[in-house]
Design a protein around this motif. Structure first.
Motif, PDB file in Angstrom:
ATOM      1  N   THR A 151      -2.359  15.131   0.357  1.00 12.15           N
ATOM      2  CA  THR A 151      -1.940  15.467  -0.998  1.00 12.15           C
ATOM      3  C   THR A 151      -2.502  16.838  -1.361  1.00 12.15           C
ATOM      4  N   THR A 188       1.677  12.516  -1.584  1.00 13.11           N
ATOM      5  CA  THR A 188       1.611  12.444  -0.136  1.00 13.11           C
ATOM      6  C   THR A 188       2.981  12.112   0.454  1.00 13.11           C
ATOM      7  N   LEU A 202       0.901   4.141  -2.837  1.00 15.18           N
ATOM      8  CA  LEU A 202       0.510   5.488  -2.419  1.00 15.18           C
ATOM      9  C   LEU A 202       1.553   6.516  -2.836  1.00 15.18           C
ATOM     10  N   GLN A 215       0.827  -1.204   0.000  1.00 16.11           N
ATOM     11  CA  GLN A 215       0.000   0.000   0.000  1.00 16.11           C
ATOM     12  C   GLN A 215       0.867   1.263   0.000  1.00 16.11           C
ATOM     13  N   SER A 254       0.835   9.439  -5.852  1.00 14.70           N
ATOM     14  CA  SER A 254       0.325  10.671  -5.264  1.00 14.70           C
ATOM     15  C   SER A 254       1.491  11.463  -4.699  1.00 14.70           C
TER      16      SER A 254
END
Length: 220
Positions: free
Chosen positions: A172, A128, A122, A118, A126
């Protein structure tokens, strides 16, 4: 629309760790290992050659450590990978050094397979940041040692301060826009401005500086 596979470089001096990581990641159709390195110098050379999306970087390696390897990789011109540093201990101060150098995330080597997968997805897809509370606690220690507010804090507008706090928490640009009820392009403009004002190369460094300065309260 189908995304191309996420390309990953594994950098760890322990072959067993690399083997375990490869087994976990190669079981996923959208993840692809493009190379392995056993030292920091090998990691820098390999990443420059294959240009992966993600680097899983052991923070303690022979030759040059994960901090210096991260610095050298992110100083390379062109598209830069997102680096996740790996360590055995939550309170490893080397991890904070790697995040200050620009690494986008941190995971313990005992992290379970679903969480690892994950995290890779992620960060690859993105903007983030992956900052667990243990890293925020290290930043809080630094803040207590340097209690004076940084000069840049007074130069931020109220909206830039809001954006920085959300960015440092891991939101984000799209999530910040939704939370503040503004357009994503507006958030992008605020991020560019606060990077300049904090003297940060990227959002990772801005987030770390925010925690270092006590500008963003650490998680309990």
């Amino acid at each position: 629309m189908t995304h191309p596979p996420i390309s990953i470089v594994l950098a760890d001096d322990e072959r067993m760790v690399r083997t375990a990581l490869r087994a976990i990641l190669c079981a996923e159709e959208d993840l692809r290992i493009t190379g392995e390195a056993a030292t920091g110098a090998e990691a820098v050379s390999l990443v420059r050659a294959v240009r992966p999306d993600i680097v899983l970087m052991d923070v303690r390696m022979p030759d040059i450590d994960g901090i210096r390897a991260t610095e050298q990789i992110l100083a390379t011109p062109g598209e830069r990978p997102r680096i996740i540093v790996l360590t055995t201990f939550e309170n490893d101060s080397h991890v904070f050094g790697a995040l200050r150098a620009g690494a986008a995330g941190f995971l313990l080597k005992r992290t379970d397979a679903p969480t690892l997968v994950q995290a890779v997805r992620l960060l690859a897809r993105s903007d983030t940041l992956l900052f667990p509370s243990a890293v925020r606690a290290l930043a809080a220690q630094h803040a207590r040692a340097h209690p004076a507010p940084p000069p840049w804090a007074a130069r931020l507008t109220e909206r830039e301060a809001d954006v920085l706090r959300l960015l440092a928490t891991g939101f984000t640009n799209a999530e910040i826009a939704a939370r503040l009820l503004v357009a994503p392009a507006t958030v992008k403009t605020h991020v560019a401005s606060l990077l300049a004002k904090t003297g940060s190369r990227d959002r990772t460094q801005a987030a770390v500086r925010a925690y270092e300065a006590g500008f963003v309260p650490p998680e309990p």
